[in-house]
Motif scaffolding. Structure first.
Motif, PDB file in Angstrom:
ATOM      1  N   GLY A 169      -1.003   7.423   6.314  1.00  0.00           N
ATOM      2  CA  GLY A 169       0.162   7.694   5.491  1.00  0.00           C
ATOM      3  C   GLY A 169       1.147   6.545   5.672  1.00  0.00           C
ATOM      4  N   GLY A 170       2.449   6.867   5.663  1.00  0.00           N
ATOM      5  CA  GLY A 170       3.420   5.827   5.976  1.00  0.00           C
ATOM      6  C   GLY A 170       3.159   5.272   7.368  1.00  0.00           C
ATOM      7  N   ILE A 171       2.850   6.167   8.304  1.00  0.00           N
ATOM      8  CA  ILE A 171       2.379   5.814   9.639  1.00  0.00           C
ATOM      9  C   ILE A 171       0.935   6.300   9.740  1.00  0.00           C
ATOM     10  CG2 ILE A 171       2.737   6.156  12.118  1.00  0.00           C
ATOM     11  CD1 ILE A 171       4.981   4.571  10.734  1.00  0.00           C
ATOM     12  N   ALA A 172       0.075   5.512  10.378  1.00  0.00           N
ATOM     13  CA  ALA A 172      -1.329   5.902  10.535  1.00  0.00           C
ATOM     14  C   ALA A 172      -1.526   6.533  11.905  1.00  0.00           C
ATOM     15  CB  ALA A 172      -2.245   4.694  10.382  1.00  0.00           C
ATOM     16  N   ASN A 173      -2.373   7.575  11.971  1.00  0.00           N
ATOM     17  CA  ASN A 173      -2.687   8.183  13.255  1.00  0.00           C
ATOM     18  C   ASN A 173      -4.169   8.475  13.355  1.00  0.00           C
ATOM     19  OD1 ASN A 173      -3.154  11.072  12.353  1.00  0.00           O
ATOM     20  ND2 ASN A 173      -1.042  10.783  11.666  1.00  0.00           N
ATOM     21  N   LEU A 174      -4.624   8.635  14.592  1.00  0.00           N
ATOM     22  CA  LEU A 174      -6.049   8.776  14.877  1.00  0.00           C
ATOM     23  C   LEU A 174      -6.247   9.858  15.929  1.00  0.00           C
ATOM     24  CD1 LEU A 174      -8.522   5.876  15.565  1.00  0.00           C
ATOM     25  CD2 LEU A 174      -8.093   7.536  17.365  1.00  0.00           C
ATOM     26  N   PRO A 186       1.857   0.997  11.541  1.00  0.00           N
ATOM     27  CA  PRO A 186       2.666   1.245  10.353  1.00  0.00           C
ATOM     28  C   PRO A 186       1.948   1.878   9.176  1.00  0.00           C
ATOM     29  CG  PRO A 186       2.163  -1.083  10.540  1.00  0.00           C
ATOM     30  CD  PRO A 186       1.694  -0.439  11.811  1.00  0.00           C
ATOM     31  N   GLY A 187       0.622   1.972   9.151  1.00  0.00           N
ATOM     32  CA  GLY A 187      -0.011   2.556   7.980  1.00  0.00           C
ATOM     33  C   GLY A 187       0.447   1.848   6.719  1.00  0.00           C
ATOM     34  N   CYS A 188       1.045   2.614   5.799  1.00  0.00           N
ATOM     35  CA  CYS A 188       1.535   2.034   4.540  1.00  0.00           C
ATOM     36  C   CYS A 188       3.034   1.741   4.563  1.00  0.00           C
ATOM     37  CB  CYS A 188       1.228   2.982   3.383  1.00  0.00           C
ATOM     38  SG  CYS A 188      -0.531   3.253   3.092  1.00  0.00           S
ATOM     39  N   ALA A 189       3.697   1.987   5.692  1.00  0.00           N
ATOM     40  CA  ALA A 189       5.162   1.870   5.720  1.00  0.00           C
ATOM     41  C   ALA A 189       5.635   0.470   5.342  1.00  0.00           C
ATOM     42  CB  ALA A 189       5.685   2.253   7.101  1.00  0.00           C
ATOM     43  N   THR A 238       3.725   7.686  19.837  1.00  0.00           N
ATOM     44  CA  THR A 238       4.054   7.900  18.431  1.00  0.00           C
ATOM     45  C   THR A 238       5.107   6.895  18.014  1.00  0.00           C
ATOM     46  OG1 THR A 238       5.714   9.571  19.057  1.00  0.00           O
ATOM     47  CG2 THR A 238       3.535  10.359  18.425  1.00  0.00           C
ATOM     48  N   THR A 239       5.189   6.672  16.721  1.00  0.00           N
ATOM     49  CA  THR A 239       6.177   5.749  16.174  1.00  0.00           C
ATOM     50  C   THR A 239       6.595   6.254  14.799  1.00  0.00           C
ATOM     51  OG1 THR A 239       6.669   3.417  15.740  1.00  0.00           O
ATOM     52  CG2 THR A 239       4.462   4.193  15.129  1.00  0.00           C
ATOM     53  N   GLY A 240       7.397   5.483  14.099  1.00  0.00           N
ATOM     54  CA  GLY A 240       7.863   5.908  12.783  1.00  0.00           C
ATOM     55  C   GLY A 240       8.627   4.805  12.094  1.00  0.00           C
ATOM     56  N   PHE A 244       9.246   0.676  12.013  1.00  0.00           N
ATOM     57  CA  PHE A 244       8.598  -0.058  10.925  1.00  0.00           C
ATOM     58  C   PHE A 244       9.312   0.214   9.601  1.00  0.00           C
ATOM     59  CE2 PHE A 244       5.065   0.578  14.017  1.00  0.00           C
ATOM     60  CZ  PHE A 244       4.867  -0.760  14.327  1.00  0.00           C
ATOM     61  N   HIS A 245      10.398  -0.514   9.359  1.00  0.00           N
ATOM     62  CA  HIS A 245      11.187  -0.337   8.146  1.00  0.00           C
ATOM     63  C   HIS A 245      11.421  -1.697   7.493  1.00  0.00           C
ATOM     64  CE1 HIS A 245      14.491  -1.813  10.595  1.00  0.00           C
ATOM     65  NE2 HIS A 245      14.306  -0.809  11.443  1.00  0.00           N
ATOM     66  N   SER A 246      12.180  -1.715   6.417  1.00  0.00           N
ATOM     67  CA  SER A 246      12.378  -2.960   5.675  1.00  0.00           C
ATOM     68  C   SER A 246      13.097  -4.022   6.502  1.00  0.00           C
ATOM     69  CB  SER A 246      13.158  -2.687   4.381  1.00  0.00           C
ATOM     70  OG  SER A 246      14.400  -2.063   4.667  1.00  0.00           O
ATOM     71  N   GLY A 247      14.006  -3.587   7.381  1.00  0.00           N
ATOM     72  CA  GLY A 247      14.684  -4.562   8.244  1.00  0.00           C
ATOM     73  C   GLY A 247      13.721  -5.230   9.200  1.00  0.00           C
ATOM     74  N   TYR A 248      12.747  -4.484   9.702  1.00  0.00           N
ATOM     75  CA  TYR A 248      11.705  -5.045  10.561  1.00  0.00           C
ATOM     76  C   TYR A 248      10.951  -6.130   9.815  1.00  0.00           C
ATOM     77  CZ  TYR A 248       7.477  -4.975  13.552  1.00  0.00           C
ATOM     78  OH  TYR A 248       6.424  -5.306  14.379  1.00  0.00           O
TER      79      TYR A 248
END
Length: 383
Positions: A169-174, A186-189, A238-240, A244-248
């Protein structure tokens, strides 16, 4: 029990509502999918949400407005799902809500906040609502994510080799069969952030990976991004979009590249971090779901990076890739209604399993079914 699972992920584009019949047969939990409807956030709400998310600062008045408007959007999705998928015979709604902040400090999660007031859902549908799933696991010392890991463990039990469930998703998990579960990155973020930045807000994402397909990977940028310390942390983690945003992205040096080259590089970044995570748990099979599976460039990279690992989507196992998380929260709501834990401490790092969420009564009050003597050890998806 006929349950409606509601989910809006970190891409915050729509509310997905999946309905399922769920029942216990001894130590087996059976799930019969009834379908999914997806209701986009209306433009003004999506823009208000995007403006309020980290790293932005936001007033409590705006948090209140968002909690109400998101709750109303989830309520409308639940009403639609009950009418179109359940024939008006839904019995329970399980609402993940909209994550707006996940308070992470190093390897520890201190709190998490999902908006979407469940009272609006209960009022609109007349059904009891389980919501606020993540907070209890955090209070028990866990990461509060990925909560779908218990469902994945039940679902993949008995498959040969080392099958892992991957959600992009926006963040990928496994999730791996030994209980190891974590956000891979970051997945798709960052892909979505770049598409919006370069298009001036006209594009919400890189549809079909079209921009990435026309670009060339910029190796220096890729190397800088892969040096992110998060990737070296040991699971559970975990992260979010707090990270991982536009500023990053703007701080990474991508400003000097074309949209196509930036998207090509970011797509390979997601594939690399996913593939590295799959190798780290010895995956022999990757079963992918989430919006990222609709990006053929991303999926091609993952397959190229895992040449000896079967990579398929959850559709092949009976759960539509676009709806798997919504179905997973329907399962978690069912477990809560039966007084059963919805977490595995091996996955979240919590001190103990927890019955998740808070319950808002429906129009007829609250009548929960009797708790079974034991929880399920496997999940089967019925045709």
């Amino acid at each position: 029990m006929r349950v409606i699972g509601l989910m809006s992920g970190t891409s915050y584009d729509a509310v997905d509502a999946a309905a399922a019949d769920l029942w216990l047969d001894g130590d087996t939990l059976a799930l019969k999918p009834l379908g999914m409807v997806s209701t986009p956030y209306e433009g003004g709400l999506r823009e208000a949400l995007a403006t309020a998310l980290p790293p932005a600062a936001v007033a409590l008045a705006e948090v209140c407005r968002l909690d109400t408007r998101i709750g109303q959007a989830f309520a409308a999705a639940a009403v639609r799902a009950d009418r179109e998928l359940c024939g008006g015979r839904g019995e329970l709604v399980a609402s993940h809500g909209q994550t707006v902040y996940h308070w992470v400090d190093g390897d520890r999660v201190h709190g998490t906040l999902q908006l979407g007031q469940p009272a609006w859902i209960a009022e609109a549908t007349g059904l009891p609502v389980v919501a606020d799933f993540r907070a209890r696991d955090v209070a028990a010392g866990g990461q509060g994510a990925p909560l779908v890991s218990l469902v994945d463990l039940l679902w993949l039990r008995g498959r040969p080799g080392t099958p892992v469930a991957l959600n992009i998703g926006g963040i990928a998990n496994l999730t791996a069969p030994d209980g190891t579960a974590f956000d891979t990155g970051p997945g798709c973020a960052l892909l979505d952030a770049a598409a919006r930045e370069f298009s001036g807000g006209r594009l919400a994402y890189d549809a079909d990976g079209a921009l990435a397909a026309r670009g060339r990977v910029h190796r220096p940028l890729l190397d800088r991004l892969l040096a992110e310390p998060y990737y070296t942390l040991a699971p559970p983690k975990t992260t979010g979009k707090e990270l991982f945003h536009s500023g990053y992205l703007r701080g990474s040096g991508a400003d000097d590249l074309s949209a196509e080259d930036t998207l090509a590089t970011l797509t390979l970044l997601t594939a690399r971090t996913v593939a590295d995570a799959a190798r780290s748990v010895g995956a022999t099979e990757v079963i992918a779901s989430g919006g990222g599976t609709r990006n053929p460039v991303l999926m091609s990279h993952i397959r190229d990076l895992l040449p000896r690992t079967a990579v398929r989507t959850s559709d092949e196992l009976g759960l539509p890739a676009a709806a798997k998380e919504a179905y997973a929260f329907a399962v978690l709501g069912f477990l809560t209604a039966h007084g059963l834990p919805g977490t595995d401490p091996r996955s979240t790092g919590a001190r103990h399993p927890s019955v998740l969420g808070s319950v808002t009564p429906g129009r007829e009050g609250l009548r929960l079914p009797p708790a079974p003597r034991g929880g399920p050890v496997r999940l089967v998806v019925e045709a």
